[in-house]
Write an enzyme that holds these catalytic residues in place. Structure first.
Site, PDB file in Angstrom:
ATOM      1  CD  GLU A   1      -2.187   1.273   3.015  1.00 35.91           C
ATOM      2  OE1 GLU A   1      -1.513   0.786   3.949  1.00 35.91           O
ATOM      3  OE2 GLU A   1      -3.301   1.800   3.188  1.00 35.91           O
TER       4      GLU A   1
ATOM      5  CG  ASN B   1      -4.684   4.135   0.532  1.00 33.97           C
ATOM      6  OD1 ASN B   1      -4.016   3.556  -0.321  1.00 33.97           O
ATOM      7  ND2 ASN B   1      -4.463   4.011   1.829  1.00 33.97           N
TER       8      ASN B   1
ATOM      9  CE  LYS C   1      -6.988   1.377   3.869  1.00 35.43           C
ATOM     10  NZ  LYS C   1      -5.693   1.777   4.474  1.00 35.43           N
TER      11      LYS C   1
ATOM     12  CD  GLU D   1      -5.261   4.891   5.647  1.00 30.36           C
ATOM     13  OE1 GLU D   1      -5.811   4.635   4.579  1.00 30.36           O
ATOM     14  OE2 GLU D   1      -4.801   4.027   6.413  1.00 30.36           O
TER      15      GLU D   1
ATOM     16  CB  CYS E   1      -3.890  -1.567   4.507  1.00 30.63           C
ATOM     17  SG  CYS E   1      -3.139  -1.650   6.147  1.00 30.63           S
TER      18      CYS E   1
ATOM     19  CG  ASN F   1       2.126   1.413   4.679  1.00 35.19           C
ATOM     20  OD1 ASN F   1       3.291   1.755   4.788  1.00 35.19           O
ATOM     21  ND2 ASN F   1       1.522   1.324   3.506  1.00 35.19           N
TER      22      ASN F   1
END
Ligand code: CDT
Length: 313
Positions: free
Chosen positions: A47, A110, A127, A146, A172, A197
């Site tokens: 990621e 993301n 994401k 995020e 993730c 991550n």
């Protein structure tokens, strides 16, 4: 005839805030060439694989934030990856911060793409399960922003025919949610590839979490077994700009067994030859979705997000 995919999980060690894109791309190219030399047709990167995990920082300057993202793909920096993939005939999964300017507004996602052995983008995913907070919390030394920097992905969970099978992608935190694998399985995915991550200590934790590696494996192994699919999970690992990230990149069979696993928190490549029909018996019998799924009993999964326990007596 057995349908096989030879896949490489290309774990990255830390990428510092000061590392140039060129130096990161050089590491990715090295991984790609090693994967090709080992006979792989697909290499999976983490990621946000082009930069440090920037959501751990409070970044108010829009230009700085944008400097961690790509406005186009391939971008001038990443073009080499596409050229090399085409030259070698190898595909790749790449996670990156995306700037989208559709319909006159700027949004960040993301994102992960799948590129085939001709250097063509064949699949894109944004994401969906964004962890962390939308605003910094001064009570925490480490942030996870995020929700501040990215919008929730708007492309859904989809699968694509590629590499002789059907592949799905996620990113993730998605791997901790049973719904991710199940929706991808319902779309026919036989292999799910993902990058991550994962902090060794999350923002609300006072100390490093001794169970973080276990939960990483648990999530992916359960997802693989319950959905009769391969799962390839790839970390960015090590101490990055002072913050710890777990490693543990692994390739999980539809039996739930780990067939290859990284042992360091540095750049490390692991590979496996994955038989896409390995779980055929399970899929046709015990976990035959068509025959056994009882969708009327699953309504709360799509009709509510939170928990509604029975009323107290
Ligand atoms: N990058 C990412 O999604 N990490 C989350 C941990 C977030 S802790 C606030 C993960 O699920 O690994």
């Amino acid at each position: 005839m057995r349908r096989m995919i030879s896949v490489a999980a290309a774990q990255l060690g830390p990428i510092s805030r000061d590392d140039s894109r060129a130096s990161v791309i050089a590491r990715l190219l090295h991984h790609m060439r090693s994967a090709h030399a080992k006979g792989c047709e697909l290499v999976v990167f983490p990621e946000l694989a082009l930069t440090t995990f920037f959501p751990r920082w409070i970044i108010e300057d829009e230009d700085e934030l944008d400097s961690y993202c790509e406005s186009e793909m391939p971008s001038p920096d990443t073009e080499q990856l596409f050229d090399e993939a085409k030259k070698l005939g190898i595909g790749f999964y790449l996670g990156y911060g995306e700037i989208d300017r559709a319909e006159g507004r700027k949004r960040r996602f993301n994102t992960a793409i799948l590129v085939d052995g001709n250097g063509r983008i064949i699949h894109k995913y944004r994401k969906i399960h964004l962890p962390g907070r939308a605003e910094p919390d001064p009570n925490y030394a480490i942030q996870h922003l995020e929700k501040k920097y990215f919008e929730v992905g708007d492309l859904g969970f989809t699968a694509v025919r590629a590499f002789g099978g059907v592949l799905g992608t996620c990113i993730c935190n998605d791997r901790r949610w049973a719904e991710t694998y199940r929706v991808l399985a319902l779309r026919g995915a036989e292999m799910v590839v993902l990058g991550y991550n994962t902090p060794t200590r999350s923002f609300w934790e006072e100390h490093e979490n001794p169970l973080s590696d276990f939960h990483n494996r648990l999530s992916m192994q359960a997802g693989a077994y319950q959905n009769c699919m391969w799962v390839v999970g790839v970390a960015k690992a090590g101490i990055e700009d002072g913050a710890g990230l777990i490693g543990g990149s692994c390739i999980v069979a539809p039996t739930g067994e780990i067939v290859a696993q990284c042992t360091t928190r540095e750049d490390e490549l692991i590979t496996a030859d994955c038989d896409l029909d390995l779980a055929a018996g399970l899929k046709q019998n015990l976990l035959n979705f068509e025959v056994n799924r009882q969708i009327d009993a699953y309504r709360p999964i799509t009709e509510q997000a939170g928990i509604t326990p029975p009323p107290e007596e």
